[in-house]
Design a protein around this motif. Structure first.
Motif, mmCIF file in Angstrom:
data_model
loop_
_atom_site.group_PDB
_atom_site.id
_atom_site.type_symbol
_atom_site.label_atom_id
_atom_site.label_comp_id
_atom_site.label_asym_id
_atom_site.label_seq_id
_atom_site.Cartn_x
_atom_site.Cartn_y
_atom_site.Cartn_z
ATOM 1 N N GLY A 255 43.256 -0.688 19.800
ATOM 2 C CA GLY A 255 44.700 -0.572 19.990
ATOM 3 C C GLY A 255 45.196 0.838 20.256
ATOM 4 N N GLY A 256 44.287 1.746 20.623
ATOM 5 C CA GLY A 256 44.691 3.120 20.896
ATOM 6 C C GLY A 256 44.704 3.992 19.655
ATOM 7 N N LEU A 257 44.600 3.387 18.467
ATOM 8 C CA LEU A 257 44.658 4.179 17.234
ATOM 9 C C LEU A 257 43.277 4.505 16.686
ATOM 10 C CD1 LEU A 257 47.628 2.689 15.180
ATOM 11 C CD2 LEU A 257 47.607 4.561 16.833
ATOM 12 N N ALA A 258 42.309 3.612 16.868
ATOM 13 C CA ALA A 258 40.964 3.888 16.367
ATOM 14 C C ALA A 258 40.426 5.109 17.113
ATOM 15 C CB ALA A 258 40.063 2.677 16.592
ATOM 16 N N SER A 259 39.906 6.072 16.390
ATOM 17 C CA SER A 259 39.483 7.307 17.049
ATOM 18 C C SER A 259 37.996 7.296 17.389
ATOM 19 C CB SER A 259 39.807 8.508 16.172
ATOM 20 O OG SER A 259 39.166 8.348 14.932
ATOM 21 N N THR A 260 37.279 6.280 16.948
ATOM 22 C CA THR A 260 35.857 6.153 17.260
ATOM 23 C C THR A 260 35.406 4.762 16.783
ATOM 24 O OG1 THR A 260 33.668 7.184 16.951
ATOM 25 C CG2 THR A 260 35.100 7.109 15.031
ATOM 26 N N GLY A 261 34.179 4.386 17.089
ATOM 27 C CA GLY A 261 33.620 3.170 16.492
ATOM 28 C C GLY A 261 33.339 2.041 17.457
ATOM 29 N N GLY A 262 32.691 1.019 16.904
ATOM 30 C CA GLY A 262 32.350 -0.164 17.672
ATOM 31 C C GLY A 262 32.253 -1.361 16.750
ATOM 32 N N TYR A 263 32.061 -2.532 17.351
ATOM 33 C CA TYR A 263 31.897 -3.744 16.534
ATOM 34 C C TYR A 263 30.793 -4.614 17.111
ATOM 35 C CZ TYR A 263 34.013 -6.654 20.133
ATOM 36 O OH TYR A 263 34.243 -7.317 21.319
ATOM 37 N N ILE A 264 30.210 -5.402 16.223
ATOM 38 C CA ILE A 264 29.305 -6.480 16.620
ATOM 39 C C ILE A 264 29.765 -7.693 15.820
ATOM 40 C CG2 ILE A 264 26.905 -7.259 16.776
ATOM 41 C CD1 ILE A 264 26.074 -4.279 16.464
ATOM 42 N N ALA A 265 29.937 -8.837 16.459
ATOM 43 C CA ALA A 265 30.478 -10.013 15.764
ATOM 44 C C ALA A 265 29.707 -11.244 16.190
ATOM 45 C CB ALA A 265 31.959 -10.187 16.106
ATOM 46 N N GLY A 266 29.536 -12.182 15.271
ATOM 47 C CA GLY A 266 28.849 -13.414 15.643
ATOM 48 C C GLY A 266 28.361 -14.204 14.449
ATOM 49 N N LYS A 267 27.230 -14.904 14.650
ATOM 50 C CA LYS A 267 26.665 -15.766 13.593
ATOM 51 C C LYS A 267 26.173 -14.915 12.417
ATOM 52 C CE LYS A 267 25.907 -19.936 15.857
ATOM 53 N NZ LYS A 267 25.181 -20.206 17.106
ATOM 54 N N ARG A 268 26.341 -15.458 11.219
ATOM 55 C CA ARG A 268 26.021 -14.692 10.002
ATOM 56 C C ARG A 268 24.572 -14.201 9.969
ATOM 57 N NH1 ARG A 268 28.839 -17.458 6.676
ATOM 58 N NH2 ARG A 268 30.465 -15.889 6.526
ATOM 59 N N GLU A 269 23.635 -15.105 10.275
ATOM 60 C CA GLU A 269 22.218 -14.695 10.160
ATOM 61 C C GLU A 269 21.862 -13.628 11.189
ATOM 62 O OE1 GLU A 269 20.775 -18.781 12.338
ATOM 63 O OE2 GLU A 269 19.282 -17.226 12.010
ATOM 64 N N LEU A 270 22.472 -13.686 12.366
ATOM 65 C CA LEU A 270 22.193 -12.664 13.385
ATOM 66 C C LEU A 270 22.801 -11.323 12.969
ATOM 67 C CD1 LEU A 270 22.836 -14.688 16.683
ATOM 68 C CD2 LEU A 270 20.719 -14.441 15.378
ATOM 69 N N ILE A 271 24.017 -11.370 12.442
ATOM 70 C CA ILE A 271 24.689 -10.132 12.016
ATOM 71 C C ILE A 271 23.905 -9.483 10.871
ATOM 72 C CG2 ILE A 271 26.807 -9.208 10.975
ATOM 73 C CD1 ILE A 271 27.080 -9.920 13.959
ATOM 74 N N ALA A 272 23.369 -10.303 9.965
ATOM 75 C CA ALA A 272 22.591 -9.745 8.845
ATOM 76 C C ALA A 272 21.350 -9.031 9.368
ATOM 77 C CB ALA A 272 22.194 -10.871 7.884
ATOM 78 N N ARG A 273 20.735 -9.621 10.369
ATOM 79 C CA ARG A 273 19.545 -9.006 10.941
ATOM 80 C C ARG A 273 19.891 -7.716 11.691
ATOM 81 N NH1 ARG A 273 14.435 -11.646 13.843
ATOM 82 N NH2 ARG A 273 14.149 -9.831 15.153
ATOM 83 N N ILE A 274 20.962 -7.762 12.460
ATOM 84 C CA ILE A 274 21.382 -6.567 13.209
ATOM 85 C C ILE A 274 21.784 -5.450 12.236
ATOM 86 C CG2 ILE A 274 23.176 -5.686 14.761
ATOM 87 C CD1 ILE A 274 23.129 -8.594 16.032
#
Ligand SMILES: *Cc1c(COP(=O)(O)O)cnc(C)c1O
Length: 435
Positions: A255-274
């Motif tokens: 939204g123009g306010l975050a000054s850095t960063g990223g996200y990964i989103a999805g299935k729980r088991e995949l996110i836990a592994r990532i």
């Protein structure tokens, strides 16, 4: 009634504004009229963007309410960040907004590329294969996929193939279907056009390809580069069958306010592994602090549906303004969109340079800089760029660039406010003039 510079109703500017445009920005009445007429003609297009923004605003507020977001989530944390309530709540809010089970939303992701590479390396092992269903991925991923680094796919024994897009820029679903083998672990999709003269991949087309790939191999992982796509439509790839997706917080969802960063989103088991790739095996998402606090990430997500709407209005406005002068715009000013990128074929190096300089001179930051083409690392041709942004390189802020090769296409995106977008459109018309 206030005086207007032309007969238009909604977009017209009054005499005081016209004087300011002229004295501060060197923009004449003719350029102003062209843009205000384009604004008026786009009412039905803007109405669609606003409806989408309303839907997405409701999604974001509902997610924040369901997670009982309160000031304690904004507090700074330090060290390991055990039980960092803000960090974990932010991830849960993103997961809700994106209609999926879990997410990693972190200022520690240095860029979108970092988030995407973490997603891929968290899921692929030597001997696995990944197929890109949307042709050649974004430039910054080339070393990971094909490069000479000892950590690239080839050096790690990860097979990688691409299914080129067809002449219309659409996915070749038949070729994808025949390419999938028992070794194929990931089918990868890039939603945005990136910097190519083609359409972004629509969510409808993506969903069809998801279904085809899933039917070939039930346990295949459908992974999406969602950069520039968030909040452009009322659904996200994870709501339509993608298993996992990644993006940048200095683009749409910040939204123009975050000054850095990223996200990964999805299935729980995949996110836990990532998460075990992001930090270390056995540690996962349990650590990570942020001493500056999470307010800009929550507030940025809150603003993101509106800011994306402003940038879509800006994209359609500049497209319409140039279309009326006979230039080709992709997408067309009234086309359905799946990303915030707008391309305009300017035809000459002088016009491309002038366009980027117009964007720069309207910027709130670094307006005194004069963009010049340069040989950027990782690019074959000289590139010219305009970016007068608060957050370095943030392309949800109004920014433009293009390679200095025929047909001299300007790619631009972003715009935190439509007013700024209008100003840039007026300046571009003024500056390109008779070039
Ligand atoms: C911006 C972007 C990325 C990631 O780029 P970063 O500059 O590393 O954030 C990847 N894919 C697409 C399509 C993008 O637009």
């Amino acid at each position: 009634m206030s005086e207007t510079v032309n007969g238009s109703v909604n977009g017209a500017v009054n005499a005081a504004t016209m004087r300011l445009l002229s004295s501060e920005m060197g923009i004449g009445a003719h350029s102003v009229s062209r843009v205000t007429e384009a604004v008026d003609s786009l009412d039905p297009v803007f109405a669609v963007y606003r409806e989408t923004a309303l839907h997405n605003q409701l999604k974001v507020i509902a997610a924040m309410q369901r997670e009982n977001i309160s000031p304690r989530h904004f507090a700074p944390t330090s060290g390991y960040g055990y039980d960092d309530a803000g960090r974990d709540a932010l991830s849960r809010v993103f997961a809700r907004v994106f209609g999926c089970e879990d997410a990693l939303v972190r200022p520690q992701f240095a860029s979108g590329t970092h988030a995407i590479a973490t997603m891929l390396f968290g899921l692929l092992l030597p001997g696995d294969e990944m197929i890109s269903a949307t042709g050649r991925p974004y430039d910054t991923l080339q070393t990971t996929l094909n490069g000479a680094s000892p950590l690239s796919f080839p050096a790690q024994g990860i097979a990688y193939r691409e299914i080129p897009l067809d002449e219309d820029g659409k996915m070749d679903v038949n070729a994808l279907q025949s390419a999938i083998t028992p070794k194929t672990r990931i089918v990868y999709f890039q939603r945005s056009r990136g910097y190519a003269w083609r359409e972004a991949i629509s969510l409808q087309d993506m969903r069809k390809a998801f279904d085809v790939a899933r039917a070939c191999k039930n346990d295949i992982i459908l992974a999406v580069d969602n950069c520039y796509g968030e909040f452009v439509n009322t659904a996200e790839p994870t709501e339509l069958g993608a298993d996992v997706m990644a993006g940048s917080l200095i683009k749409n969802p910040g939204g123009g306010l975050a000054s850095t960063g990223g996200y990964i989103a999805g299935k729980r088991e995949l996110i836990a592994r990532i998460a075990e790739r992001m930090t270390a095996p056995g540690i996962g998402a349990e650590v990570g602090s942020y001493a500056a606090g999470y307010t800009p990430f929550f507030q940025g997500l809150f603003l993101a549906p509106h800011v994306v709407c402003e940038s879509l209005c800006t994209a359609s406005l500049i497209a319409r303004t140039f279309e009326t002068l006979g230039y080709d715009a992709l997408p067309h000013s009234d086309a359905a969109r799946s990303d915030i990128v707008q391309a305009i074929r300017l035809g000459t190096p002088e016009r491309l340079r002038a366009f980027c300089r117009s964007v720069q001179r309207c910027a709130p930051v670094d307006s005194m800089a004069v963009p010049e083409p340069w040989d950027m690392p990782g690019y074959k041709n000289a590139v010219i760029m305009a970016a007068g942004t608060f957050v370095q390189g943030a392309s949800i802020e109004l920014s433009a660039d293009g390679p200095m090769i025929p047909p001299y296409i300007a790619y631009f995106q972003g715009g935190l406010t439509f007013e700024h977008g209008k100003l840039a459109a007026m300046a571009a018309i003024e500056d390109i003039g008779n070039l």
